[in-house]
Design a protein around this motif. Sequence first.
Motif, short mmCIF file in Angstrom:
data_model
loop_
_atom_site.label_atom_id
_atom_site.label_comp_id
_atom_site.label_asym_id
_atom_site.label_seq_id
_atom_site.Cartn_x
_atom_site.Cartn_y
_atom_site.Cartn_z
N GLN A 46 0.80 -1.23 0.00
CA GLN A 46 0.00 0.00 0.00
C GLN A 46 0.83 1.28 0.00
O GLN A 46 0.33 2.33 -0.33
CB GLN A 46 -0.93 0.02 1.22
N HIS A 47 2.10 1.17 0.40
CA HIS A 47 2.93 2.36 0.50
C HIS A 47 4.33 2.05 -0.03
O HIS A 47 4.91 1.01 0.31
CB HIS A 47 3.02 2.82 1.95
N LEU A 87 -4.39 -2.32 -6.27
CA LEU A 87 -4.30 -1.01 -5.64
C LEU A 87 -2.91 -0.43 -5.87
O LEU A 87 -1.91 -1.09 -5.56
CB LEU A 87 -4.59 -1.11 -4.14
N PRO A 89 0.20 1.66 -4.92
CA PRO A 89 0.74 2.16 -3.64
C PRO A 89 0.94 3.67 -3.67
O PRO A 89 1.22 4.26 -4.71
CB PRO A 89 2.07 1.42 -3.51
#
Length: 154
Positions: A46-47, A87, A89
Amino acid sequence: MADPARARKVADRIKVVVAEYLEHRVKDERLGFVTITDSRVTGDLQHASVFYTVFGDDQARQATAEVLEAYRGRIRSAVGKQIGIRLTPSLEFIADALPEGAAHLEDLVARTRARDAELARAAAGARPAGEADPYRKPARSEEGDDGPGPGADA
């Protein structure tokens, strides 16, 4: 939680995509000579932290940081299109301290070499403080006996 091998592959792909995007798409004259050195992705993908270095002075580093911040959304969009995961990041750009660390280490090595040369010059004319051979040797008797033999009991 993603597989660590997959996270590493995604991080490597993000590094390449960001470098290519900066090279071919960003036409901002404030962007200095920037090198993407590394990228790391969290376990849940996600990051992403993208590490970079800039060749130049502090003003060039500051201008490059501003350009990267301004283009962060566009770069993230390009990353999302290129890596093809569900998704995309979020991106964080971090100035890498690698050049400063390397310069510090080079300075330490140079000072150590100078100190070694100084100690070598000081030791060139030095003499030992004690005897020339400081190690103990078994005492010899006056008849020439070297002491007890290998099979003797002491």
